[in-house]
Structures are given as C-alpha cells and as structure tokens.
Motif scaffolding. Structure first.
Motif, PDB file in Angstrom:
ATOM      1  N   HIS A  80       0.831  -1.213   0.000  1.00  0.00           N
ATOM      2  CA  HIS A  80       0.000   0.000   0.000  1.00  0.00           C
ATOM      3  C   HIS A  80       0.859   1.254   0.000  1.00  0.00           C
ATOM      4  CE1 HIS A  80       0.954  -1.269   4.061  1.00  0.00           C
ATOM      5  NE2 HIS A  80       0.834  -0.027   4.460  1.00  0.00           N
ATOM      6  N   VAL A  81       2.158   1.094   0.284  1.00  0.00           N
ATOM      7  CA  VAL A  81       3.093   2.226   0.309  1.00  0.00           C
ATOM      8  C   VAL A  81       4.059   2.177  -0.865  1.00  0.00           C
ATOM      9  CG1 VAL A  81       4.920   3.384   1.621  1.00  0.00           C
ATOM     10  CG2 VAL A  81       2.954   2.389   2.827  1.00  0.00           C
ATOM     11  N   PHE A  82       4.581   0.962  -1.143  1.00  0.00           N
ATOM     12  CA  PHE A  82       5.616   0.826  -2.168  1.00  0.00           C
ATOM     13  C   PHE A  82       5.141   0.002  -3.359  1.00  0.00           C
ATOM     14  CE2 PHE A  82       7.879   1.015   1.947  1.00  0.00           C
ATOM     15  CZ  PHE A  82       8.637   2.161   1.748  1.00  0.00           C
ATOM     16  N   LYS A  83       5.647   0.359  -4.521  1.00  0.00           N
ATOM     17  CA  LYS A  83       5.519  -0.489  -5.697  1.00  0.00           C
ATOM     18  C   LYS A  83       6.585  -1.576  -5.617  1.00  0.00           C
ATOM     19  CE  LYS A  83       3.956   3.389  -8.578  1.00  0.00           C
ATOM     20  NZ  LYS A  83       4.257   4.235  -9.756  1.00  0.00           N
ATOM     21  N   PRO A  84       6.461  -2.646  -6.404  1.00  0.00           N
ATOM     22  CA  PRO A  84       7.462  -3.725  -6.338  1.00  0.00           C
ATOM     23  C   PRO A  84       8.895  -3.263  -6.548  1.00  0.00           C
ATOM     24  CG  PRO A  84       5.537  -4.480  -7.534  1.00  0.00           C
ATOM     25  CD  PRO A  84       5.329  -3.002  -7.289  1.00  0.00           C
ATOM     26  N   ASP A  85       9.083  -2.167  -7.299  1.00  0.00           N
ATOM     27  CA  ASP A  85      10.448  -1.679  -7.536  1.00  0.00           C
ATOM     28  C   ASP A  85      10.954  -0.789  -6.398  1.00  0.00           C
ATOM     29  OD1 ASP A  85       8.994   0.645  -7.854  1.00  0.00           O
ATOM     30  OD2 ASP A  85       9.642   1.026  -9.924  1.00  0.00           O
ATOM     31  N   GLY A  86      10.137  -0.593  -5.362  1.00  0.00           N
ATOM     32  CA  GLY A  86      10.556   0.217  -4.216  1.00  0.00           C
ATOM     33  C   GLY A  86      10.133   1.664  -4.279  1.00  0.00           C
ATOM     34  N   SER A  87       9.611   2.107  -5.396  1.00  0.00           N
ATOM     35  CA  SER A  87       9.132   3.486  -5.483  1.00  0.00           C
ATOM     36  C   SER A  87       7.782   3.600  -4.783  1.00  0.00           C
ATOM     37  CB  SER A  87       9.010   3.920  -6.944  1.00  0.00           C
ATOM     38  OG  SER A  87       8.099   3.086  -7.642  1.00  0.00           O
ATOM     39  N   LEU A  88       7.389   4.835  -4.461  1.00  0.00           N
ATOM     40  CA  LEU A  88       6.166   5.046  -3.704  1.00  0.00           C
ATOM     41  C   LEU A  88       4.921   4.923  -4.581  1.00  0.00           C
ATOM     42  CD1 LEU A  88       7.173   8.105  -1.467  1.00  0.00           C
ATOM     43  CD2 LEU A  88       6.939   5.719  -0.754  1.00  0.00           C
ATOM     44  N   GLN A  89       3.836   4.415  -3.980  1.00  0.00           N
ATOM     45  CA  GLN A  89       2.549   4.374  -4.651  1.00  0.00           C
ATOM     46  C   GLN A  89       2.000   5.794  -4.801  1.00  0.00           C
ATOM     47  OE1 GLN A  89       1.240   1.801  -5.996  1.00  0.00           O
ATOM     48  NE2 GLN A  89       1.841  -0.055  -4.876  1.00  0.00           N
ATOM     49  N   THR A  95      -6.960   4.727   6.381  1.00  0.00           N
ATOM     50  CA  THR A  95      -7.042   4.465   7.817  1.00  0.00           C
ATOM     51  C   THR A  95      -5.952   3.498   8.260  1.00  0.00           C
ATOM     52  OG1 THR A  95      -8.535   2.563   7.604  1.00  0.00           O
ATOM     53  CG2 THR A  95      -9.545   4.759   7.702  1.00  0.00           C
ATOM     54  N   VAL A  96      -5.666   3.538   9.554  1.00  0.00           N
ATOM     55  CA  VAL A  96      -4.703   2.606  10.135  1.00  0.00           C
ATOM     56  C   VAL A  96      -5.210   1.179  10.003  1.00  0.00           C
ATOM     57  CG1 VAL A  96      -3.590   1.903  12.284  1.00  0.00           C
ATOM     58  CG2 VAL A  96      -3.810   4.333  11.739  1.00  0.00           C
ATOM     59  N   GLU A  98      -6.937  -0.141   7.642  1.00  0.00           N
ATOM     60  CA  GLU A  98      -6.672  -0.644   6.289  1.00  0.00           C
ATOM     61  C   GLU A  98      -5.209  -1.040   6.139  1.00  0.00           C
ATOM     62  OE1 GLU A  98      -9.593   1.526   3.179  1.00  0.00           O
ATOM     63  OE2 GLU A  98      -8.234   2.875   4.237  1.00  0.00           O
ATOM     64  N   ILE A  99      -4.331  -0.251   6.722  1.00  0.00           N
ATOM     65  CA  ILE A  99      -2.903  -0.554   6.648  1.00  0.00           C
ATOM     66  C   ILE A  99      -2.610  -1.874   7.346  1.00  0.00           C
ATOM     67  CG2 ILE A  99      -0.616   0.181   7.426  1.00  0.00           C
ATOM     68  CD1 ILE A  99      -1.557   3.077   7.032  1.00  0.00           C
ATOM     69  N   VAL A 100      -3.150  -2.045   8.559  1.00  0.00           N
ATOM     70  CA  VAL A 100      -2.930  -3.278   9.314  1.00  0.00           C
ATOM     71  C   VAL A 100      -3.496  -4.478   8.556  1.00  0.00           C
ATOM     72  CG1 VAL A 100      -3.517  -4.525  11.433  1.00  0.00           C
ATOM     73  CG2 VAL A 100      -2.843  -2.117  11.550  1.00  0.00           C
ATOM     74  N   GLU A 101      -4.661  -4.308   7.953  1.00  0.00           N
ATOM     75  CA  GLU A 101      -5.296  -5.396   7.200  1.00  0.00           C
ATOM     76  C   GLU A 101      -4.419  -5.840   6.032  1.00  0.00           C
ATOM     77  OE1 GLU A 101      -9.404  -6.234   4.656  1.00  0.00           O
ATOM     78  OE2 GLU A 101      -9.242  -4.467   5.952  1.00  0.00           O
ATOM     79  N   LYS A 102      -3.867  -4.860   5.306  1.00  0.00           N
ATOM     80  CA  LYS A 102      -3.003  -5.194   4.170  1.00  0.00           C
ATOM     81  C   LYS A 102      -1.707  -5.851   4.643  1.00  0.00           C
ATOM     82  CE  LYS A 102      -4.755  -1.615   1.039  1.00  0.00           C
ATOM     83  NZ  LYS A 102      -5.205  -2.558  -0.004  1.00  0.00           N
ATOM     84  N   TRP A 103      -1.162  -5.339   5.757  1.00  0.00           N
ATOM     85  CA  TRP A 103       0.071  -5.906   6.322  1.00  0.00           C
ATOM     86  C   TRP A 103      -0.156  -7.366   6.702  1.00  0.00           C
ATOM     87  CZ3 TRP A 103       5.069  -4.183   7.647  1.00  0.00           C
ATOM     88  CH2 TRP A 103       5.745  -4.958   8.597  1.00  0.00           C
TER      89      TRP A 103
END
Length: 212
Positions: A80-89, A95-96, A98-103
């Motif tokens: 949700h933060v990085f693309k596969p190449d390491g660059s930012l989305q 929400t937090v 959503e972040i926890v769910e994806k993690w």
C-alpha cells in the motif's frame, strides 16, 4: 576477555535497547534529549554492526545483506506504500485499520501454513508487553477470520481514565502481590501462556524461563 559471540553480546543489545526507551521517555516528559537519543540509537546500531560482522566472519551474511533484507521486507509487506520496484505508490490507504489489514494479508500469504496467531511473538518479552502483543494478535486474527486460539478468553475489567492512574493501579497490584509473596511478572506470564493455550509447554520449560 573471551572472543565475542552472538550469545555473549545479547545482554548488551538488550541493555542498549532499554537505554533508547529511557531516552525517548525522558524526551516525552519535556527534557531536551535529542543529542542523547542520537547517541543511544548509535549504540544500538553498533550492536547490529557487531552481530553482522561476526556473521560475516563466519561466512553467513554481511551488514549490507541485513540492510538489503529489511528493505525488501518493508517493500514486500507494505504494497500500500511501495511499488514492487521500491518506489512510492501514488495513493495510500486512508485508515490505520486498512494498513494493518493489508500488512496482515501479506504476512499470511508469506506463511500460508501458520495456524497459530501467537507464533513469532518473543516468549521472553516482559510480561506486560507479552500480554499486550498477545491480545493484539488475537484481535487481529479474529477480525481476519483466522483460526481460534487454544486458550481461555479474557474478560476486560474497568480501568482508570488516564495512563497515569492506570500505572498507579498496576503498581498497587504489584505491591499487593509482594505482600502475598507472589511474583507479579511470573504470574502474568503464566496467565498469558494459559490465554495462548500453551500452559503445558510452559511447564516443561519452567526452569529455563524463570525470571530472577
């Protein structure tokens, strides 16, 4: 002084980590401790460098490998933060939760056979931290529809309205336990093991797990 080993350095790694905590909490109380915190973080980094150097001498891995591994892990576990190449989305979750769910979804995909929500929690964490982490993991596993844990449920009690008052209550519990000859740390650790459904395992390890 004997040769340095991973085992002989453990106590220093723990000590330096706690000194970082002390520095952060001193800063939170209003003291100007930026220089102190910088120094304490450097001491922790030194411990990482020492462990990596020992591993390099044994032909296992290098400090660069450590840095590369954590970078890859952060990119992999934070899509949700990085693309596969390491660059930012271009956009991020709102929400937090959503972040926890994806993690958690990424971690589950990495280890599809994991059935124990408490797996990976260091068993020798201080008892309060162990309890907090275990309750967090159980709640997240329940939200994700994961497998049920094997221990008994915990009924929450009413607590004071501030952390300071809660701290006073916990201190009073420890004082009361001392009067009765109980070890509050050991008592809570045992309760967490029962909650995790691992009381039988703990009994076998009781001698090595005892907290002085």
């Amino acid at each position: 002084m004997g040769a340095l080993t991973h085992e002989s350095l453990v106590e220093y790694l723990i000590e330096e980590a706690y000194e970082v905590v002390d520095s952060i909490e001193a800063g939170a109380s209003g003291s100007d401790t930026a220089d102190e915190l910088r120094g304490e973080l450097g001491d922790v980094l030194l411990q990482v460098v020492l462990h990596a150097r020992l591993a390099e001498e044994q032909g296992q891995f290098t400090f660069d490998d450590v840095a590369r591994t954590i970078t890859e892990k952060m990119v992999r576990r934070n899509p949700h933060v990085f693309k596969p190449d390491g660059s930012l989305q271009e956009s991020f979750p709102a929400t937090v939760e959503e972040i926890v769910e994806k993690w958690d979804a990424v971690k589950k995909a990495e280890r599809p056979g994991r059935s124990d929500p408490f797996e990976g929690i260091p068993p020798h964490l201080p008892a309060l931290a162990l309890a907090q982490k275990s309750l967090d993991r159980a709640e997240r596993a329940e939200r994700a529809g994961g497998p049920e844990r094997g221990g008994s449920p915990v009924a929450a009690v009413e607590v004071p309205g501030s952390e300071a008052a809660l701290g006073d209550l916990l201190l009073a519990v420890v004082a009361g336990s001392r009067e009765k000859g109980f070890d509050a740390e050991r008592a809570l650790r045992g309760a967490v093991r029962r909650y995790q459904g691992r009381d039988g395992e703990a009994t076998k390890r009781e001698g090595s797990d005892a907290v002085p």
